[in-house]
Write a protein that holds these residues in place. Structure first.
Motif, PDB file in Angstrom:
ATOM      1  N   ASN A 124       0.913  -1.081   0.070  1.00  0.00           N
ATOM      2  CA  ASN A 124       0.119  -0.016   0.110  1.00  0.00           C
ATOM      3  C   ASN A 124       0.801   1.149   0.031  1.00  0.00           C
ATOM      4  O   ASN A 124       0.521   1.980  -0.551  1.00  0.00           O
ATOM      5  CB  ASN A 124      -0.922  -0.116   1.035  1.00  0.00           C
ATOM      6  N   GLN A 125       2.054   1.238   0.810  1.00  0.00           N
ATOM      7  CA  GLN A 125       2.816   2.558   0.824  1.00  0.00           C
ATOM      8  C   GLN A 125       3.492   2.815  -0.464  1.00  0.00           C
ATOM      9  O   GLN A 125       3.480   3.911  -0.799  1.00  0.00           O
ATOM     10  CB  GLN A 125       3.816   2.077   1.985  1.00  0.00           C
ATOM     11  N   LEU A 126       4.018   1.615  -1.186  1.00  0.00           N
ATOM     12  CA  LEU A 126       4.531   1.745  -2.386  1.00  0.00           C
ATOM     13  C   LEU A 126       3.802   2.352  -3.517  1.00  0.00           C
ATOM     14  O   LEU A 126       4.110   3.079  -4.314  1.00  0.00           O
ATOM     15  CB  LEU A 126       5.179   0.305  -2.869  1.00  0.00           C
ATOM     16  N   LEU A 127       2.349   1.683  -3.497  1.00  0.00           N
ATOM     17  CA  LEU A 127       1.273   2.370  -4.450  1.00  0.00           C
ATOM     18  C   LEU A 127       1.020   3.569  -4.156  1.00  0.00           C
ATOM     19  O   LEU A 127       0.909   4.455  -5.232  1.00  0.00           O
ATOM     20  CB  LEU A 127       0.071   1.351  -4.302  1.00  0.00           C
ATOM     21  N   LEU A 147       8.341 -12.896 -11.759  1.00  0.00           N
ATOM     22  CA  LEU A 147       7.247 -13.341 -11.591  1.00  0.00           C
ATOM     23  C   LEU A 147       6.270 -12.698 -11.652  1.00  0.00           C
ATOM     24  O   LEU A 147       5.712 -11.857 -10.832  1.00  0.00           O
ATOM     25  CB  LEU A 147       7.095 -13.922 -10.277  1.00  0.00           C
ATOM     26  N   LEU A 148       5.608 -12.221 -12.903  1.00  0.00           N
ATOM     27  CA  LEU A 148       4.862 -11.492 -13.062  1.00  0.00           C
ATOM     28  C   LEU A 148       3.359 -11.888 -12.556  1.00  0.00           C
ATOM     29  O   LEU A 148       2.499 -10.820 -12.170  1.00  0.00           O
ATOM     30  CB  LEU A 148       4.657 -11.054 -14.682  1.00  0.00           C
ATOM     31  N   CYS A 149       3.015 -12.992 -12.525  1.00  0.00           N
ATOM     32  CA  CYS A 149       1.894 -13.514 -12.118  1.00  0.00           C
ATOM     33  C   CYS A 149       1.583 -13.374 -10.540  1.00  0.00           C
ATOM     34  O   CYS A 149       0.437 -13.478 -10.168  1.00  0.00           O
ATOM     35  CB  CYS A 149       1.805 -15.196 -12.468  1.00  0.00           C
ATOM     36  N   ILE A 150       2.423 -13.179  -9.810  1.00  0.00           N
ATOM     37  CA  ILE A 150       2.245 -12.642  -8.365  1.00  0.00           C
ATOM     38  C   ILE A 150       2.214 -11.273  -7.782  1.00  0.00           C
ATOM     39  O   ILE A 150       1.977 -11.152  -6.788  1.00  0.00           O
ATOM     40  CB  ILE A 150       3.201 -13.378  -7.427  1.00  0.00           C
ATOM     41  N   ILE A 151       2.337 -10.437  -8.887  1.00  0.00           N
ATOM     42  CA  ILE A 151       2.363  -9.181  -8.693  1.00  0.00           C
ATOM     43  C   ILE A 151       1.058  -8.682  -8.475  1.00  0.00           C
ATOM     44  O   ILE A 151       0.108  -9.031  -9.188  1.00  0.00           O
ATOM     45  CB  ILE A 151       3.012  -8.279  -9.656  1.00  0.00           C
ATOM     46  N   ASP A 152       0.737  -7.527  -7.855  1.00  0.00           N
ATOM     47  CA  ASP A 152      -0.482  -7.091  -7.428  1.00  0.00           C
ATOM     48  C   ASP A 152      -1.374  -6.417  -8.771  1.00  0.00           C
ATOM     49  O   ASP A 152      -0.392  -5.625  -9.371  1.00  0.00           O
ATOM     50  CB  ASP A 152      -0.553  -6.149  -6.220  1.00  0.00           C
ATOM     51  N   SER A 153      -2.421  -6.602  -9.001  1.00  0.00           N
ATOM     52  CA  SER A 153      -3.113  -5.958 -10.202  1.00  0.00           C
ATOM     53  C   SER A 153      -3.059  -4.771  -9.813  1.00  0.00           C
ATOM     54  O   SER A 153      -3.202  -3.919 -10.969  1.00  0.00           O
ATOM     55  CB  SER A 153      -4.566  -6.542 -10.078  1.00  0.00           C
ATOM     56  N   ALA A 154      -3.128  -3.915  -8.764  1.00  0.00           N
ATOM     57  CA  ALA A 154      -3.065  -2.429  -8.760  1.00  0.00           C
ATOM     58  C   ALA A 154      -1.996  -1.717  -9.108  1.00  0.00           C
ATOM     59  O   ALA A 154      -1.911  -0.790  -9.877  1.00  0.00           O
ATOM     60  CB  ALA A 154      -3.502  -1.889  -7.359  1.00  0.00           C
ATOM     61  N   PHE A 155      -0.870  -2.395  -8.916  1.00  0.00           N
ATOM     62  CA  PHE A 155       0.636  -2.207  -9.369  1.00  0.00           C
ATOM     63  C   PHE A 155       0.651  -2.203 -10.750  1.00  0.00           C
ATOM     64  O   PHE A 155       0.935  -1.102 -11.522  1.00  0.00           O
ATOM     65  CB  PHE A 155       1.605  -2.797  -8.560  1.00  0.00           C
TER      66      PHE A 155
END
Length: 318
Positions: A124-127, A147-155
């Motif tokens: 959250n802080q990074l976003l 590992l693109l598949c585990i990255i948060d969709s908001a990022f």
């Protein structure tokens, strides 16, 4: 896009451009090195807008703390320092976040897996910090991930450019091998003659050129400049010389389909260490050692990767 966003009459609230680039792909393909090169190139190309540039490399692992709530604070402090650098509008600040999935793991998966909330706070802080950087026209952020598949969709939704970086193809593998062999020839780890004890001296170039003039049909004609040829020269000049070192190196490169760039860069030197017994050795011995090293590396790969059929490349002779 950096030049467009510098336009003084452009309303930044209408144009959605976060200056966030994500390079993803298998490990060892040079994503981090490419980000550094892009930062250098941007600094040069945008010289009319910025007097100088700074590259800030962020180690994602150091942003995570064993103390609850500390990870988010560390991320916040890091971006405060970036904002301080960006206060000088004549400075182009390039931020490189390597292995970004460490800080941007999927919050939904983390919540469903009963993980600690500190990782969620860091994400959250990074976003939030990236949203604040959006209003800094002199900051661009590069990220890399395996590992693109585990990255948060908001990022991922904030990323402007998502570029896949694959493993090197056969032609790229040849250029990697070529640069390594040329370096070993330059350092006299490999010699171009049959007698390993006869080390090349300053007059070797004249001698080799004289030998080539006496034997115009020799497969070693291209070595009169003490270097392996480019792939274009191999396909044009050496297409009918299958025993020439350039053609042999091209055949080895075609067998390396699927190997990472990091592995390809390591193989020529590992070959000399593991499969040669003289110092220095000849180019022919070095190529033979590289063939054994490629076989060893292919056997060590997982069975699932070995079953994939590589792309077949043909030369004009074939």
């Amino acid at each position: 896009m950096m030049s467009i966003m510098k336009h003084k009459d452009l309303d930044p609230t209408i144009m959605n451009w976060n200056r966030l680039i994500l390079l993803h792909g298998p490990p060892g393909t040079g994503k981090t090195s490419l980000c550094r090169a892009l930062a250098q190139k941007l600094t040069i190309r945008l010289g009319r807008h910025f007097t100088h540039g700074k590259l800030v490399e962020v180690n994602s692992q150091t942003m995570l703390s064993k103390w609850f709530g500390e990870s988010g604070k560390l991320v916040g402090k890091m971006f405060e320092q970036i904002h301080a650098m960006a206060d000088d509008e004549d400075t182009l600040v390039c931020v490189l976040i390597d292995e970004v999935e460490t800080l941007t793991g999927s919050r939904e998966k983390a919540a469903s897996g009963n993980e600690v909330g500190d990782a969620l706070r860091a994400t959250n802080q990074l976003l939030t910090a990236l949203d604040r950087l959006k209003h800094r026209p002199n900051v661009v952020v590069f990220c890399t991930s395996n590992l693109l598949c585990i990255i948060d969709s908001a990022f991922l939704d904030r990323v402007d450019i998502k570029q896949y970086i694959p493993n090197p193809c056969a032609s790229a593998a040849y250029e990697i091998f070529r640069s390594c062999f040329n370096e070993m020839v330059r350092c006299k780890l490999l010699v171009l003659i049959d007698d390993p004890s006869d080390v090349l001296d300053d007059d070797s170039l004249d001698c080799l050129m004289a030998m080539n003039q006496q034997q115009p049909d020799s497969d070693w004609e291209f070595m009169n400049i003490l270097s392996f040829p480019t792939l274009a020269e191999v396909n044009i000049r050496l297409w009918n010389r299958p025993c020439s070192p350039g053609r042999k190196l091209w055949a080895l490169a075609q067998r390396c389909e699927g190997l990472s760039g990091r592995t390809l860069r390591r193989l020529p030197f590992a070959a000399l260490a593991l499969h040669t017994y003289t110092d220095p050795c000849t180019v022919s011995e070095g190529l033979g050692a590289l063939s054994l090293a490629v076989d060893d590396e292919c056997r060590a790969r997982p069975k699932s990767e070995r079953l994939r059929s590589p792309t077949r490349y043909h030369t004009p002779a074939e």
